[in-house]
Scaffold this motif. Structure first.
Motif, PDB file in Angstrom:
ATOM      1  N   LEU A 250       0.834  -1.206   0.000  1.00  0.00           N
ATOM      2  CA  LEU A 250       0.000   0.000   0.000  1.00  0.00           C
ATOM      3  C   LEU A 250       0.870   1.259   0.000  1.00  0.00           C
ATOM      4  CD1 LEU A 250      -2.707   1.400   0.092  1.00  0.00           C
ATOM      5  CD2 LEU A 250      -2.731   1.094   2.588  1.00  0.00           C
ATOM      6  N   ASN A 290      -8.000  -0.497  -0.502  1.00  0.00           N
ATOM      7  CA  ASN A 290      -7.074   0.592  -0.850  1.00  0.00           C
ATOM      8  C   ASN A 290      -6.105   0.181  -1.955  1.00  0.00           C
ATOM      9  OD1 ASN A 290      -8.030   2.566   0.970  1.00  0.00           O
ATOM     10  ND2 ASN A 290      -6.948   1.609   2.654  1.00  0.00           N
ATOM     11  N   LEU A 291      -5.848  -1.126  -2.039  1.00  0.00           N
ATOM     12  CA  LEU A 291      -4.973  -1.644  -3.083  1.00  0.00           C
ATOM     13  C   LEU A 291      -5.748  -1.967  -4.369  1.00  0.00           C
ATOM     14  CD1 LEU A 291      -2.826  -3.935  -0.793  1.00  0.00           C
ATOM     15  CD2 LEU A 291      -1.891  -2.120  -2.249  1.00  0.00           C
TER      16      LEU A 291
END
Length: 356
Positions: A250, A290-291
């Protein structure tokens, strides 16, 4: 000129007599204490007997120090090593003795440096609350000094630097407290370069909350991602290892660094083999969101038994999908949210986002 780093190197290689000979060449008793304490820290993990021998020598030289400022620093340094070896009571008594030495100093301006050192040694020992409280006390002393603005600013900058140094020595979750306060100081003092540096360290600590040991954060900050992943694999159990790999990935994604997808793929290979606690499972899913690994995040969300919690996670996935441009998929997923209220509120939010 004898350097403490050279002495520690000799101890690392168990060349104790040579190290002690270099200590004897130091003319200043405080330097001898700092050297012997560093030797004790280095020896602790491989030779506890040598550690206590070095600590005894350090205490011997600390007793020879007459200057109250230097004595306070020496005692605090020794105290931090005793805390490391597990002698907490004796460590705390030495920290108290160090503070008592500073109380003998009449000039508040002269007390600043030794108090900062005590706060530093408390901090790196893991006495986070006590360290932070002492830093705040030092802040109050500086603010109330009747000195010119330039000198006062110098003291406050030094204070911020010391808090940053403590953060650099602690795992992420503990480091955050010190980085936030240092960043606040640098911003208020209008020092953008220092504020930016600490802000990046703070962001990194918040990203690597699970595996953010100082050496791992340093490796990531320096772009040594392969080395950082090897450290994570070596130092943590499978649960934390997988989480840590995703955290590193991330950070790389945030900084537009190539190669983060390979790290994600490596972590995903292990995911199906392990049963995670509910809280850790939610955290991993959020990392995957988020990735932008929405499909895997959705598959994992099925394992969440609580309908409301699963609905909230699905909401986060759908919003993440929309932000990444997957409009149709986001709306389709939102329609599948089991909790009715969450489903309706998510659809409304998505349509507002599409509109604007």
């Amino acid at each position: 000129m004898v350097k403490i780093e050279d002495i520690v190197y000799l101890v690392k290689n168990k060349r104790y007599e040579e190290a002690l000979e270099l200590v004897r060449q130091l003319k200043d008793n405080l330097e001898k204490v700092l050297a012997l304490s560093s030797m004790a820290r280095e020896a602790f993990y491989t030779d506890p007997t040598a550690t206590y021998s070095f600590l005894e020598d350090a205490e011997y030289f600390s007793e020879k120090i007459k200057d109250k400022r230097e004595k306070a620093i020496a005692l605090a340094d020794i105290a931090s090593v005793y805390f490391l070896v597990g002698d907490v009571d004796y460590s705390m008594s030495l920290f108290e003795d160090a503070i008592k030495e500073t109380e003998k100093i009449k000039n508040p301006e002269t007390r600043i440096k030794p108090l900062e050192e005590i706060a530093y040694y408390m901090g790196i020992s893991g006495l986070v609350e006590l360290s932070f409280e002492l830093f705040e006390r030092i802040f109050d002393i500086i603010v109330n000094l009747k000195i010119n603005y330039v000198k006062k600013t110098e003291y406050l900058l030094d204070l911020g630097d010391m808090m940053e140094r403590v953060g650099d020595r602690l795992p992420s979750q503990e480091a955050i407290t010190f980085y936030e306060r240092a960043h606040d100081l640098f911003e208020k003092l209008h020092v953008p370069a220092k504020a930016a540096t600490v802000e990046k360290k703070l962001d990194l600590a918040k990203t690597l909350t699970t595996v953010g040991l100082p050496e791992i954060r340093n490796a990531v900050r320096e772009g040594k991602y392969v080395y950082a992943t090897k450290l994570v694999i070596r130092k943590f159990d499978e649960e934390k290892m997988i989480t840590g790999l995703l955290e590193i990935a991330l950070w790389m994604k945030k900084n537009e660094t190539l190669g983060y997808n390979q790290i994600v793929d490596s972590a995903l290979k292990y995911l199906n083999k392990i049963t995670f606690s509910p809280n850790l499972l939610k955290y991993i899913i959020r990392l995957l969101i988020n990735l932008e690994r929405f499909e895997k995040a959705l598959k994992l969300s099925v394992k969440i038994e609580d309908t409301y919690v699963r609905s909230e996670i699905m909401r986060e996935i759908s919003i993440g999908m929309l932000k990444s441009g997957e409009i149709e998929g986001a709306l389709k997923l939102a329609e599948m949210i089991p909790d009715e209220d969450t489903r309706l509120s998510t659809l409304i939010e998505l349509k507002k986002m599409i509109k604007y």
